[in-house]
Design a protein around this motif. Structure first.
Motif, mmCIF file in Angstrom:
data_model
loop_
_atom_site.group_PDB
_atom_site.id
_atom_site.type_symbol
_atom_site.label_atom_id
_atom_site.label_comp_id
_atom_site.label_asym_id
_atom_site.label_seq_id
_atom_site.Cartn_x
_atom_site.Cartn_y
_atom_site.Cartn_z
ATOM 1 N N GLU A 12 19.046 22.350 -11.793
ATOM 2 C CA GLU A 12 19.681 21.074 -12.112
ATOM 3 C C GLU A 12 21.193 21.242 -12.264
ATOM 4 O OE1 GLU A 12 18.918 17.434 -15.274
ATOM 5 O OE2 GLU A 12 17.977 19.370 -15.625
ATOM 6 N N LEU A 13 21.623 22.282 -12.969
ATOM 7 C CA LEU A 13 23.051 22.520 -13.167
ATOM 8 C C LEU A 13 23.720 23.112 -11.928
ATOM 9 C CD1 LEU A 13 23.068 23.964 -16.793
ATOM 10 C CD2 LEU A 13 23.833 21.700 -16.047
ATOM 11 N N LEU A 19 24.950 16.608 -9.003
ATOM 12 C CA LEU A 19 25.484 16.627 -10.366
ATOM 13 C C LEU A 19 26.243 15.341 -10.672
ATOM 14 C CD1 LEU A 19 26.894 20.244 -10.785
ATOM 15 C CD2 LEU A 19 25.039 19.204 -12.080
ATOM 16 N N LYS A 23 23.907 13.312 -15.722
ATOM 17 C CA LYS A 23 22.952 14.427 -15.708
ATOM 18 C C LYS A 23 23.383 15.533 -16.666
ATOM 19 C CE LYS A 23 20.747 13.920 -11.278
ATOM 20 N NZ LYS A 23 20.256 14.577 -10.081
ATOM 21 N N LEU A 24 24.684 15.797 -16.718
ATOM 22 C CA LEU A 24 25.175 16.823 -17.635
ATOM 23 C C LEU A 24 24.975 16.390 -19.085
ATOM 24 C CD1 LEU A 24 28.407 17.938 -15.771
ATOM 25 C CD2 LEU A 24 26.159 19.042 -15.786
ATOM 26 N N ALA A 61 29.620 23.358 -14.580
ATOM 27 C CA ALA A 61 29.026 22.348 -13.696
ATOM 28 C C ALA A 61 29.923 21.109 -13.617
ATOM 29 C CB ALA A 61 27.631 21.973 -14.201
ATOM 30 N N TYR A 62 30.537 20.751 -14.734
ATOM 31 C CA TYR A 62 31.440 19.600 -14.763
ATOM 32 C C TYR A 62 32.635 19.823 -13.827
ATOM 33 C CZ TYR A 62 34.055 15.659 -16.741
ATOM 34 O OH TYR A 62 34.740 14.491 -16.916
#
Length: 127
Positions: A12-13, A19, A23-24, A61-62
């Motif tokens: 997922e990440l 992304l 989701k984060l 991830a961001y």
């Protein structure tokens, strides 16, 4: 990411194409819930520095979300190495000057340079 035992959370990440901030946020809320319920290990979270590990994974991830949102900018994340600082009680193996190489290199990337990448010191690496 390697500190997260759950393959589904890693996927997922790690899925740059899907992304989103939402989701984060959902991943962070799941982690916080499991942390409060003392269910980290049962639900596939790291038990070694859990809050630090997941916060770094979410911030990294961001980076990808922001890079996709602002393609004209170079937006990357950098692991400077194990730097001797107050944060690790001065147990790091690298000097602050050595640890600064990656962040400075990324700050000086030219227009159109790498974006949405994870740098391990000065080298692009897998998330």
């Amino acid at each position: 990411m390697q500190r997260i035992p759950s393959e589904s959370t890693r996927n997922e990440l790690g899925s740059a194409e899907t992304l989103s901030e939402e989701k984060l946020d959902a991943v962070a809320k799941r982690f916080l819930h499991d942390f409060k319920e003392n269910a980290l290990e049962a639900n596939g979270w790291s038990t070694m520095l859990p809050a630090y590990s997941i916060s770094k994974a979410i911030v990294n991830a961001y980076t990808r979300v922001l890079a996709r949102k602002y393609p004209e900018m170079c937006i990357n994340c950098v692991h400077p190495g194990y730097v001797d600082t107050d944060l690790n009680w001065h147990t790091g193996t690298m000097t602050v000057k050595e640890g600064a190489r990656g962040p400075v290199m990324c700050a000086l990337l030219p227009r159109g340079g790498s974006t949405g990448c994870y740098f391990d010191q000065t080298q692009v690496a897998d998330f």
